[in-house]
Write a protein that holds these residues in place. Structure first.
Motif, PDB file in Angstrom:
ATOM      1  N   TRP A  48       3.812  -1.943  -0.265  1.00 15.64           N
ATOM      2  CA  TRP A  48       2.966  -2.933  -0.930  1.00 15.64           C
ATOM      3  C   TRP A  48       3.021  -4.281  -0.215  1.00 15.64           C
ATOM      4  O   TRP A  48       2.006  -4.978  -0.133  1.00 15.64           O
ATOM      5  CB  TRP A  48       3.359  -3.083  -2.407  1.00 15.64           C
ATOM      6  N   ILE A  49       4.187  -4.639   0.290  1.00  9.84           N
ATOM      7  CA  ILE A  49       4.314  -5.912   1.023  1.00  9.84           C
ATOM      8  C   ILE A  49       3.456  -5.852   2.283  1.00  9.84           C
ATOM      9  O   ILE A  49       2.713  -6.799   2.596  1.00  9.84           O
ATOM     10  CB  ILE A  49       5.802  -6.223   1.352  1.00  9.84           C
ATOM     11  N   LYS A  50       3.513  -4.725   3.006  1.00 11.38           N
ATOM     12  CA  LYS A  50       2.670  -4.575   4.208  1.00 11.38           C
ATOM     13  C   LYS A  50       1.186  -4.664   3.839  1.00 11.38           C
ATOM     14  O   LYS A  50       0.402  -5.301   4.541  1.00 11.38           O
ATOM     15  CB  LYS A  50       2.967  -3.241   4.901  1.00 11.38           C
ATOM     16  N   TYR A  51       0.821  -4.021   2.773  1.00  5.47           N
ATOM     17  CA  TYR A  51      -0.571  -4.057   2.326  1.00  5.47           C
ATOM     18  C   TYR A  51      -0.989  -5.486   1.989  1.00  5.47           C
ATOM     19  O   TYR A  51      -2.073  -5.942   2.354  1.00  5.47           O
ATOM     20  CB  TYR A  51      -0.763  -3.142   1.111  1.00  5.47           C
ATOM     21  N   THR A  52      -0.095  -6.210   1.321  1.00  7.34           N
ATOM     22  CA  THR A  52      -0.375  -7.599   0.934  1.00  7.34           C
ATOM     23  C   THR A  52      -0.572  -8.462   2.169  1.00  7.34           C
ATOM     24  O   THR A  52      -1.494  -9.299   2.239  1.00  7.34           O
ATOM     25  CB  THR A  52       0.764  -8.164   0.071  1.00  7.34           C
ATOM     26  N   GLU A  53       0.293  -8.257   3.162  1.00  9.45           N
ATOM     27  CA  GLU A  53       0.190  -9.063   4.399  1.00  9.45           C
ATOM     28  C   GLU A  53      -1.074  -8.711   5.178  1.00  9.45           C
ATOM     29  O   GLU A  53      -1.705  -9.561   5.768  1.00  9.45           O
ATOM     30  CB  GLU A  53       1.433  -8.847   5.258  1.00  9.45           C
TER      31      GLU A  53
ATOM     32  N   TYR B 141      -1.159  -9.351  -9.383  1.00 10.72           N
ATOM     33  CA  TYR B 141      -1.436 -10.561  -8.594  1.00 10.72           C
ATOM     34  C   TYR B 141      -2.323 -10.252  -7.389  1.00 10.72           C
ATOM     35  O   TYR B 141      -3.133 -11.089  -6.988  1.00 10.72           O
ATOM     36  CB  TYR B 141      -0.137 -11.237  -8.160  1.00 10.72           C
ATOM     37  N   LEU B 142      -2.192  -9.060  -6.832  1.00  7.49           N
ATOM     38  CA  LEU B 142      -3.114  -8.668  -5.759  1.00  7.49           C
ATOM     39  C   LEU B 142      -4.559  -8.681  -6.264  1.00  7.49           C
ATOM     40  O   LEU B 142      -5.457  -9.173  -5.578  1.00  7.49           O
ATOM     41  CB  LEU B 142      -2.778  -7.276  -5.229  1.00  7.49           C
ATOM     42  N   ASN B 143      -4.758  -8.132  -7.445  1.00  9.80           N
ATOM     43  CA  ASN B 143      -6.102  -8.107  -8.013  1.00  9.80           C
ATOM     44  C   ASN B 143      -6.613  -9.502  -8.373  1.00  9.80           C
ATOM     45  O   ASN B 143      -7.818  -9.718  -8.448  1.00  9.80           O
ATOM     46  CB  ASN B 143      -6.142  -7.201  -9.243  1.00  9.80           C
TER      47      ASN B 143
END
Length: 192
Positions: free
Chosen positions: A187-192, A158-160
Protein backbone atom coordinates in the motif's frame (compact mmCIF):
# COMPACT_ATOMS: atom_id res chain seq x y z
CA UNK A 1 -50.92 -29.71 24.96
CA UNK A 2 -50.46 -27.13 22.23
CA UNK A 3 -53.34 -28.51 20.22
CA UNK A 4 -55.79 -28.48 23.16
CA UNK A 5 -54.32 -25.68 25.34
CA UNK A 6 -52.27 -23.30 23.19
CA UNK A 7 -50.75 -21.30 26.05
CA UNK A 8 -47.62 -19.15 25.71
CA UNK A 9 -45.63 -21.15 28.25
CA UNK A 10 -46.21 -24.37 26.28
CA UNK A 11 -44.94 -22.80 23.05
CA UNK A 12 -41.86 -21.49 24.83
CA UNK A 13 -41.28 -24.81 26.62
CA UNK A 14 -41.45 -26.64 23.29
CA UNK A 15 -39.03 -24.16 21.73
CA UNK A 16 -36.68 -24.55 24.69
CA UNK A 17 -36.79 -28.34 24.33
CA UNK A 18 -35.85 -28.10 20.64
CA UNK A 19 -33.02 -25.75 21.59
CA UNK A 20 -31.68 -28.16 24.20
CA UNK A 21 -31.78 -30.94 21.62
CA UNK A 22 -29.83 -28.73 19.19
CA UNK A 23 -32.68 -29.00 16.68
CA UNK A 24 -32.32 -25.43 15.41
CA UNK A 25 -34.81 -25.74 12.54
CA UNK A 26 -37.65 -26.74 14.86
CA UNK A 27 -36.44 -24.29 17.52
CA UNK A 28 -36.62 -21.47 14.99
CA UNK A 29 -39.99 -22.59 13.63
CA UNK A 30 -41.51 -22.81 17.11
CA UNK A 31 -40.14 -19.43 18.23
CA UNK A 32 -41.26 -17.83 14.96
CA UNK A 33 -44.80 -19.09 15.49
CA UNK A 34 -44.69 -17.85 19.09
CA UNK A 35 -43.56 -14.43 17.83
CA UNK A 36 -46.34 -14.28 15.22
CA UNK A 37 -48.85 -15.13 17.96
CA UNK A 38 -47.39 -12.27 20.09
CA UNK A 39 -46.24 -14.72 22.78
CA UNK A 40 -42.72 -13.33 23.19
CA UNK A 41 -42.50 -10.84 26.04
CA UNK A 42 -38.90 -10.72 27.26
CA UNK A 43 -35.64 -9.41 25.90
CA UNK A 44 -34.11 -12.88 26.12
CA UNK A 45 -36.90 -14.37 24.01
CA UNK A 46 -36.57 -11.71 21.31
CA UNK A 47 -32.78 -11.94 21.24
CA UNK A 48 -32.93 -15.75 21.13
CA UNK A 49 -35.20 -15.64 18.11
CA UNK A 50 -32.98 -13.04 16.42
CA UNK A 51 -29.87 -15.11 17.20
CA UNK A 52 -31.36 -18.21 15.62
CA UNK A 53 -32.42 -16.28 12.50
CA UNK A 54 -28.88 -14.88 12.32
CA UNK A 55 -27.31 -18.33 12.76
CA UNK A 56 -29.62 -19.75 10.08
CA UNK A 57 -28.40 -17.10 7.59
CA UNK A 58 -31.51 -14.94 7.74
CA UNK A 59 -29.89 -11.76 9.09
CA UNK A 60 -32.46 -9.33 7.71
CA UNK A 61 -35.27 -11.09 9.58
CA UNK A 62 -33.07 -11.10 12.71
CA UNK A 63 -32.66 -7.33 12.37
CA UNK A 64 -36.44 -6.94 12.03
CA UNK A 65 -36.99 -8.90 15.27
CA UNK A 66 -34.47 -6.72 17.14
CA UNK A 67 -35.99 -3.51 15.72
CA UNK A 68 -39.44 -4.68 16.85
CA UNK A 69 -38.13 -5.47 20.33
CA UNK A 70 -36.49 -2.04 20.55
CA UNK A 71 -39.67 -0.33 19.31
CA UNK A 72 -41.72 -2.07 22.01
CA UNK A 73 -39.12 -1.27 24.70
CA UNK A 74 -38.64 -5.00 25.28
CA UNK A 75 -35.02 -4.97 24.11
CA UNK A 76 -32.82 -2.42 25.86
CA UNK A 77 -30.71 -0.22 23.55
CA UNK A 78 -27.40 -1.34 25.07
CA UNK A 79 -24.15 -1.16 23.12
CA UNK A 80 -24.16 -4.95 22.74
CA UNK A 81 -27.74 -5.12 21.43
CA UNK A 82 -27.20 -2.21 19.04
CA UNK A 83 -24.02 -3.83 17.71
CA UNK A 84 -25.93 -7.07 17.17
CA UNK A 85 -28.59 -5.17 15.21
CA UNK A 86 -25.93 -3.48 13.11
CA UNK A 87 -24.18 -6.80 12.54
CA UNK A 88 -27.44 -8.27 11.23
CA UNK A 89 -27.82 -5.40 8.78
CA UNK A 90 -24.15 -5.61 7.73
CA UNK A 91 -24.33 -9.34 7.04
CA UNK A 92 -27.49 -8.64 5.03
CA UNK A 93 -25.45 -6.06 3.05
CA UNK A 94 -27.71 -3.28 4.35
CA UNK A 95 -24.86 -0.99 5.40
CA UNK A 96 -26.99 2.15 5.33
CA UNK A 97 -29.35 0.63 7.92
CA UNK A 98 -26.38 -0.40 10.08
CA UNK A 99 -25.21 3.21 10.48
CA UNK A 100 -27.80 4.44 13.01
CA UNK A 101 -27.42 1.57 15.52
CA UNK A 102 -23.63 1.76 15.19
CA UNK A 103 -23.68 5.49 15.90
CA UNK A 104 -25.81 4.84 18.98
CA UNK A 105 -23.55 1.98 20.10
CA UNK A 106 -20.41 4.08 19.57
CA UNK A 107 -21.82 6.89 21.69
CA UNK A 108 -22.27 4.43 24.58
CA UNK A 109 -18.90 2.69 24.21
CA UNK A 110 -15.73 3.15 26.24
CA UNK A 111 -13.59 1.40 23.62
CA UNK A 112 -13.28 2.02 19.90
CA UNK A 113 -14.73 -1.28 18.64
CA UNK A 114 -18.15 0.19 17.79
CA UNK A 115 -16.51 3.20 16.13
CA UNK A 116 -14.39 0.81 14.05
CA UNK A 117 -17.52 -1.06 12.94
CA UNK A 118 -19.18 2.26 12.12
CA UNK A 119 -16.14 3.25 10.08
CA UNK A 120 -16.29 -0.03 8.19
CA UNK A 121 -19.98 0.44 7.33
CA UNK A 122 -19.26 3.98 6.12
CA UNK A 123 -16.25 2.66 4.17
CA UNK A 124 -18.52 0.13 2.42
CA UNK A 125 -20.78 3.02 1.41
CA UNK A 126 -17.81 5.09 0.13
CA UNK A 127 -18.56 7.83 2.66
CA UNK A 128 -14.84 8.48 3.03
CA UNK A 129 -14.76 11.57 5.28
CA UNK A 130 -17.17 10.04 7.80
CA UNK A 131 -15.32 6.71 7.67
CA UNK A 132 -12.00 8.44 8.37
CA UNK A 133 -13.51 10.27 11.34
CA UNK A 134 -14.95 7.03 12.76
CA UNK A 135 -11.65 5.17 12.30
CA UNK A 136 -9.72 8.03 13.96
CA UNK A 137 -12.16 8.03 16.89
CA UNK A 138 -11.79 4.26 17.23
CA UNK A 139 -8.01 4.52 17.35
CA UNK A 140 -8.16 7.38 19.87
CA UNK A 141 -10.54 5.48 22.16
CA UNK A 142 -8.38 2.35 21.96
CA UNK A 143 -9.30 -1.18 22.90
CA UNK A 144 -9.29 -2.32 19.25
CA UNK A 145 -8.75 -6.02 18.65
CA UNK A 146 -7.67 -5.79 14.99
CA UNK A 147 -5.68 -2.58 15.16
CA UNK A 148 -3.56 -3.35 12.06
CA UNK A 149 -6.65 -3.93 9.94
CA UNK A 150 -8.05 -0.63 11.17
CA UNK A 151 -4.87 1.23 10.19
CA UNK A 152 -5.00 -0.36 6.72
CA UNK A 153 -8.62 0.69 6.28
CA UNK A 154 -7.81 4.19 7.47
CA UNK A 155 -4.96 4.38 4.95
CA UNK A 156 -7.25 3.24 2.14
CA UNK A 157 -9.83 5.78 3.24
CA UNK A 158 -7.28 8.59 3.09
CA UNK A 159 -6.22 7.38 -0.35
CA UNK A 160 -9.79 7.81 -1.51
CA UNK A 161 -9.77 11.30 0.01
CA UNK A 162 -6.50 12.02 -1.90
CA UNK A 163 -4.73 12.72 1.40
CA UNK A 164 -1.57 10.83 0.51
CA UNK A 165 0.58 11.88 3.49
CA UNK A 166 -2.07 10.71 5.93
CA UNK A 167 -2.54 7.49 3.96
CA UNK A 168 1.20 6.77 4.03
CA UNK A 169 1.33 7.48 7.78
CA UNK A 170 -1.57 5.06 8.42
CA UNK A 171 0.10 2.33 6.37
CA UNK A 172 3.40 2.89 8.19
CA UNK A 173 1.68 2.11 11.50
CA UNK A 174 1.22 -1.46 10.26
CA UNK A 175 4.88 -2.10 9.34
CA UNK A 176 5.83 -3.53 12.78
CA UNK A 177 3.18 -6.23 12.34
CA UNK A 178 4.59 -9.52 11.11
CA UNK A 179 1.24 -10.62 9.71
CA UNK A 180 0.43 -7.43 7.79
CA UNK A 181 3.80 -5.78 7.07
CA UNK A 182 3.96 -7.01 3.47
CA UNK A 183 0.46 -5.75 2.78
CA UNK A 184 1.35 -2.37 4.32
CA UNK A 185 4.49 -2.13 2.17
CA UNK A 186 2.42 -2.75 -0.96
CA UNK A 187 0.00 0.00 0.00
CA UNK A 188 2.88 2.39 0.73
CA UNK A 189 4.34 1.69 -2.73
CA UNK A 190 0.94 2.25 -4.29
CA UNK A 191 0.56 5.52 -2.37
CA UNK A 192 3.97 6.74 -3.53
Amino acid sequence: LLRWYPKAEYWLALASSFGQLDDMDDYLATLAVAERKSLLHTETQYLSLASVYYAQNVPYRAAHIIEEGLRQNIIRPTEKNLRFLASCYSVAQEFEKAIRPLQQAASKADTGESDALLGNALFQLARWREAADAFETALNKGGIQQRDTLWLLLGQTYLNLHQLDRARYAFQQVLPSEARAQQAEQWIKYTE
